[in-house]
Design a protein around this motif. Sequence first.
Motif, PDB file in Angstrom:
ATOM      1  N   GLY A  43       0.830  -1.205   0.000  1.00 52.44           N
ATOM      2  CA  GLY A  43       0.000   0.000   0.000  1.00 52.44           C
ATOM      3  C   GLY A  43       0.861   1.249   0.000  1.00 52.44           C
ATOM      4  O   GLY A  43       0.638   2.186  -0.769  1.00 52.44           O
ATOM      5  N   LEU A  44       1.889   1.257   0.845  1.00 51.10           N
ATOM      6  CA  LEU A  44       2.781   2.408   0.909  1.00 51.10           C
ATOM      7  C   LEU A  44       3.592   2.547  -0.375  1.00 51.10           C
ATOM      8  O   LEU A  44       3.821   3.649  -0.869  1.00 51.10           O
ATOM      9  N   ASN A  45       4.008   1.406  -0.926  1.00 47.70           N
ATOM     10  CA  ASN A  45       4.842   1.457  -2.132  1.00 47.70           C
ATOM     11  C   ASN A  45       4.081   2.050  -3.319  1.00 47.70           C
ATOM     12  O   ASN A  45       4.652   2.769  -4.143  1.00 47.70           O
ATOM     13  N   LEU A  46       2.787   1.745  -3.423  1.00 48.71           N
ATOM     14  CA  LEU A  46       2.000   2.335  -4.510  1.00 48.71           C
ATOM     15  C   LEU A  46       2.084   3.856  -4.426  1.00 48.71           C
ATOM     16  O   LEU A  46       2.233   4.553  -5.424  1.00 48.71           O
ATOM     17  N   LEU A  47       2.017   4.345  -3.202  1.00 51.31           N
ATOM     18  CA  LEU A  47       2.046   5.791  -2.990  1.00 51.31           C
ATOM     19  C   LEU A  47       3.463   6.347  -3.143  1.00 51.31           C
ATOM     20  O   LEU A  47       3.686   7.320  -3.854  1.00 51.31           O
ATOM     21  N   LEU A  48       4.416   5.687  -2.498  1.00 54.22           N
ATOM     22  CA  LEU A  48       5.771   6.227  -2.411  1.00 54.22           C
ATOM     23  C   LEU A  48       6.622   5.831  -3.619  1.00 54.22           C
ATOM     24  O   LEU A  48       7.269   6.667  -4.244  1.00 54.22           O
ATOM     25  N   GLY A  49       6.615   4.554  -3.948  1.00 50.45           N
ATOM     26  CA  GLY A  49       7.490   4.064  -5.002  1.00 50.45           C
ATOM     27  C   GLY A  49       6.984   4.415  -6.387  1.00 50.45           C
ATOM     28  O   GLY A  49       7.761   4.653  -7.295  1.00 50.45           O
ATOM     29  N   TYR A  50       5.664   4.416  -6.563  1.00 49.83           N
ATOM     30  CA  TYR A  50       5.122   4.707  -7.892  1.00 49.83           C
ATOM     31  C   TYR A  50       4.786   6.185  -8.044  1.00 49.83           C
ATOM     32  O   TYR A  50       5.327   6.857  -8.903  1.00 49.83           O
ATOM     33  N   ALA A  51       3.915   6.705  -7.168  1.00 49.20           N
ATOM     34  CA  ALA A  51       3.520   8.101  -7.340  1.00 49.20           C
ATOM     35  C   ALA A  51       4.534   9.074  -6.743  1.00 49.20           C
ATOM     36  O   ALA A  51       4.444  10.273  -6.969  1.00 49.20           O
ATOM     37  N   GLY A  52       5.510   8.559  -5.964  1.00 44.42           N
ATOM     38  CA  GLY A  52       6.551   9.425  -5.430  1.00 44.42           C
ATOM     39  C   GLY A  52       6.100  10.308  -4.282  1.00 44.42           C
ATOM     40  O   GLY A  52       6.710  11.335  -4.030  1.00 44.42           O
ATOM     41  N   GLN A  53       5.036   9.924  -3.593  1.00 37.36           N
ATOM     42  CA  GLN A  53       4.533  10.739  -2.489  1.00 37.36           C
ATOM     43  C   GLN A  53       4.754  10.006  -1.174  1.00 37.36           C
ATOM     44  O   GLN A  53       4.274   8.886  -0.992  1.00 37.36           O
ATOM     45  N   ILE A  54       5.465  10.638  -0.253  1.00 35.40           N
ATOM     46  CA  ILE A  54       5.801   9.938   0.994  1.00 35.40           C
ATOM     47  C   ILE A  54       4.641  10.007   1.970  1.00 35.40           C
ATOM     48  O   ILE A  54       3.857  10.961   1.966  1.00 35.40           O
ATOM     49  N   VAL A 161      -5.067 -14.759   5.610  1.00 34.47           N
ATOM     50  CA  VAL A 161      -4.314 -13.521   5.399  1.00 34.47           C
ATOM     51  C   VAL A 161      -3.675 -13.506   4.019  1.00 34.47           C
ATOM     52  O   VAL A 161      -3.726 -12.507   3.305  1.00 34.47           O
ATOM     53  N   TRP A 162      -3.080 -14.652   3.654  1.00 37.15           N
ATOM     54  CA  TRP A 162      -2.386 -14.662   2.365  1.00 37.15           C
ATOM     55  C   TRP A 162      -3.332 -14.618   1.176  1.00 37.15           C
ATOM     56  O   TRP A 162      -2.944 -14.170   0.102  1.00 37.15           O
ATOM     57  N   SER A 163      -4.590 -15.078   1.351  1.00 39.90           N
ATOM     58  CA  SER A 163      -5.542 -14.895   0.241  1.00 39.90           C
ATOM     59  C   SER A 163      -5.734 -13.405  -0.014  1.00 39.90           C
ATOM     60  O   SER A 163      -5.745 -12.949  -1.164  1.00 39.90           O
ATOM     61  N   PHE A 164      -5.878 -12.658   1.087  1.00 41.42           N
ATOM     62  CA  PHE A 164      -6.008 -11.213   0.934  1.00 41.42           C
ATOM     63  C   PHE A 164      -4.738 -10.612   0.336  1.00 41.42           C
ATOM     64  O   PHE A 164      -4.791  -9.799  -0.582  1.00 41.42           O
ATOM     65  N   ALA A 165      -3.588 -11.028   0.882  1.00 39.04           N
ATOM     66  CA  ALA A 165      -2.321 -10.457   0.421  1.00 39.04           C
ATOM     67  C   ALA A 165      -2.126 -10.733  -1.066  1.00 39.04           C
ATOM     68  O   ALA A 165      -1.747  -9.841  -1.831  1.00 39.04           O
ATOM     69  N   LEU A 166      -2.422 -11.986  -1.489  1.00 45.19           N
ATOM     70  CA  LEU A 166      -2.232 -12.319  -2.909  1.00 45.19           C
ATOM     71  C   LEU A 166      -3.170 -11.494  -3.783  1.00 45.19           C
ATOM     72  O   LEU A 166      -2.789 -11.050  -4.869  1.00 45.19           O
ATOM     73  N   ALA A 167      -4.395 -11.294  -3.293  1.00 41.54           N
ATOM     74  CA  ALA A 167      -5.326 -10.467  -4.068  1.00 41.54           C
ATOM     75  C   ALA A 167      -4.764  -9.062  -4.225  1.00 41.54           C
ATOM     76  O   ALA A 167      -4.782  -8.485  -5.320  1.00 41.54           O
ATOM     77  N   VAL A 168      -4.235  -8.509  -3.135  1.00 39.21           N
ATOM     78  CA  VAL A 168      -3.673  -7.157  -3.203  1.00 39.21           C
ATOM     79  C   VAL A 168      -2.477  -7.128  -4.150  1.00 39.21           C
ATOM     80  O   VAL A 168      -2.308  -6.194  -4.939  1.00 39.21           O
ATOM     81  N   ILE A 169      -1.641  -8.181  -4.089  1.00 34.85           N
ATOM     82  CA  ILE A 169      -0.473  -8.232  -4.970  1.00 34.85           C
ATOM     83  C   ILE A 169      -0.920  -8.262  -6.431  1.00 34.85           C
ATOM     84  O   ILE A 169      -0.408  -7.519  -7.270  1.00 34.85           O
ATOM     85  N   LEU A 170      -1.916  -9.113  -6.719  1.00 39.40           N
ATOM     86  CA  LEU A 170      -2.381  -9.230  -8.099  1.00 39.40           C
ATOM     87  C   LEU A 170      -2.940  -7.897  -8.600  1.00 39.40           C
ATOM     88  O   LEU A 170      -2.595  -7.426  -9.685  1.00 39.40           O
ATOM     89  N   LEU A 171      -3.783  -7.280  -7.781  1.00 40.37           N
ATOM     90  CA  LEU A 171      -4.368  -6.003  -8.197  1.00 40.37           C
ATOM     91  C   LEU A 171      -3.280  -4.949  -8.394  1.00 40.37           C
ATOM     92  O   LEU A 171      -3.329  -4.166  -9.340  1.00 40.37           O
ATOM     93  N   SER A 172      -2.281  -4.947  -7.510  1.00 48.75           N
ATOM     94  CA  SER A 172      -1.209  -3.971  -7.648  1.00 48.75           C
ATOM     95  C   SER A 172      -0.417  -4.207  -8.920  1.00 48.75           C
ATOM     96  O   SER A 172      -0.078  -3.262  -9.639  1.00 48.75           O
ATOM     97  N   LEU A 173      -0.112  -5.480  -9.201  1.00 48.24           N
ATOM     98  CA  LEU A 173       0.633  -5.790 -10.425  1.00 48.24           C
ATOM     99  C   LEU A 173      -0.134  -5.300 -11.639  1.00 48.24           C
ATOM    100  O   LEU A 173       0.433  -4.695 -12.555  1.00 48.24           O
TER     101      LEU A 173
END
Lengths: 317, 250, 294
Positions: A43-54, A161-173
């Motif tokens: 979640g943080l990486n989408l904001l920080l790593g991609y959009a560049g907002q800390i 937990v990992w079902s949720f995490a994998l879903a988030v990973i897939l959506l982020s990818l």
Amino acid sequence: MKSDKLKFLVFCLVVFALPLPLSTGYLTNVLIFVGINSMLALGLNLLLGYAGQISLGQAAFFGLGAYGSGVLTTQYAFDPWLSMVLVALVVAGFAFAIGFPVLRLKGHYLAMATLGVGVIAHIAFNETVDLTGGPSGLSGIPNLSIGSFSFDSDLKNYYLVWSFALAVILLSLNLVNSRYGRALRAIHDSEVAARVMGVNARLMKVQVFTLSALISAIAGSLYCHVMTFISPTSFGFNISVELLTMVVIGGLGSVYGSILGALLLTLLPELLRTFQDYDIVVYGLLLVCMTIYLPGGMVRGIPALLRRLVPARSGNA
Amino acid sequence: MLRLEGIGKRFGGLTALQGIGFTVAKGSITGIIGPNGAGKTTLFNIATGIYPPSEGKVLFEETDISQFPPERRAQLGVVRTFQNIELFGKMTVLENVMVGLHTQSSSGLFACSLRMPWQMKEERRIREKAKEWLEFAGITDLADVEAGTLPFGKGRLLEIARAMALEPKLLLMDEPAAGLNSRETAELAELIKRIRDHGVTVALVEHDMDLVMDICDALVVLNLGTMLAEGTPREIQENQAVITAYLGEE
Amino acid sequence: MDLLNQITQFVISGLATGAIYALIGLSFAIIFNSTGIINFAQGEFVMLGGVMTIFALNVLKLPLLAAVVAAVLGTTAVGLAFERLAIRPLKNATPLSLIIITIGASILIRGVVMLLWGKDTQVLPPFSGNTPLEIAGATLLPQHLWIFGVTILVIVASRLFFHHTISGKAMRACSFNRKAANLVGISVGRMVLLSFVISSALGSLAGVIIAPLTMTAYDVGVMLGLKGFCAAIMGGMGSGLGTVLGGIILGTLESLGAGLISSGYKDAIAFLILLLILFLRPQGLFKKGETERV
């Protein structure tokens, strides 16, 4: 495109198979937290790593998710799943509302403002004793369940937990490899140029901030139901810094980097348990050294290092 | 197409522009020239919404866009390039142009993260279209290069390709020939003419007088933040006030 | 005690903490103006000042004055090392990498102090006893006088330094225009180093004089640093009177809020003020807004 899908499938298999050889519940338990931290870091990486907002206030959204679910299910007897959805929506709405003034700020000022949001939330968790139990925490939070099937063991929670995490990973990818993700990276590289290209930078920054808050809130809800007990120390400034460290050492702007960062920083304190309290020193050193010597993070730094070593060896042979 | 009315701009106590008014005719290549510090780049920044004017109006196709942010002007068809090239340095050349197709596509946060079928289709269309624009600018072979590593001349071509991907009605170019050698400048002149033939009105700020005289249909001369003259290249060349401003008194 | 007396009391202690915030704010502004960096490790300098004084006093058995000097010098050495080891090696410094690196340094310093001196709160005895003075029905501690005195002294000294010495003027030149400063022969690198030195000395001094009032520990730097930053923002990141006023306003509001509303929300008040200022007047309370030139 094909190899991306394959990579994700392999990753899913690894996640699925990982607990099987582990006989102890302890490691499974640690891996649950890797899953939750992966969601938060991503979640943080989408904001920080991609959009560049800390953001130094991610722990606030995590905490709001956890306390929201915790309070609704213990004090008001809400259904856990319903409360998870409600809380996620409310936290996202809150993030969207504060996102407009907050993300008008840049750089250091943005960091300070998000930090302020985080500190205020943390104080609120401590002070609203009637609701949250204050510093002594909130206990008796029920496990999640589907029908009569209750997620009451480490193994069950791991898969939950990992079902949720994998879903988030897939959506982020998906997201980062799309029109939307390109626009985010464009904002990161040059906000002026992105806007001149018709990218509504202001709105997109708020949207991705909201998305990262939403992901953090869901992670928080999961956390409270897995732990069944929460206290304010899990949602303080240190946690926001820890998340930042995960994203930086894994690799800014890399989805799998965040997972790697979450894995390393969740395992590290466990490994350092014999040297209690050293972890804070290690985080500090890691942040400083990575930023100076490996600004691309582990996911980029290690392959680059290998590339440099491998040709050297073949040259000698 | 673009009309400026009584534009003025002050930074603190400093007056950068005052009483600027002229029209960029549809289908033309209009040059904005003037000595250093004349306020040309400031004028461009106002025309593209980097900052609002202190006074006056910017009209595009008779709509007052003075207070519109840059992204809204881009959606209307007002696009620019920058003097020092503003590329997305960590993205590939192809991806840069794909960002240029942002306004030509519409998939949002949800469609993109859920990879909806129409979003996949749109993504393929964006990629194809971006390749066409690379070909237009003659940089197809650089598609997978990281934009930050391009030499200056190629970066300039990429910036133009990216701007053209928006299918602008009006393209504003801030010193497109700056930093180019004479061969590259000649190629640039051809490219700008092709852009015009593509139906895009062009306005450019430029120092290279040979280039300006070669390609421009109309010229506007600024000096010390005010309008000095406006007319065809021939008229400007013979204008006494312009000659004085450029060469000094005597 | 009636309400008026109570309020006078809150204002006095607010002014004292406000003076501390002002000093920390100034130390933020000094680095910001010469480098453009907001140093997230600034609060750790403050913490180091207090902790090192206690160490010098109790373990090295130095007299108070020598202990204070040793602590300020020690912190300055840390500031110097910090600039040399963490800031200077950074290539292609972006605001983002600078934020991350100063955060990293701050938790590193905090961690090392925790390992060296433990997690317990430590007490520094007041400089000249604990006998309160009565003023207008409110009590004033001798330490309050120390704080006011040192703060005024520092403000006067820094004004003299920045306006009447070559180095001070050179640092101001850097803050206006680094390239131009470089062109006229000012070594920007040296000025950056100097700004870290002055700033860490100033921060640690603030930490020393507040320690007898609030006690100190390895983790007090975070809050103090953030509030100092808040003061600096209120003053528009200038190294002048604005920051001092900002600190005093913040300290007083906080003290009144804590006394009259709830002490638990004391820190929240400071951050609400910080957010409001960032949202509404990011250029500071006392400056007029200007368009940024592109």
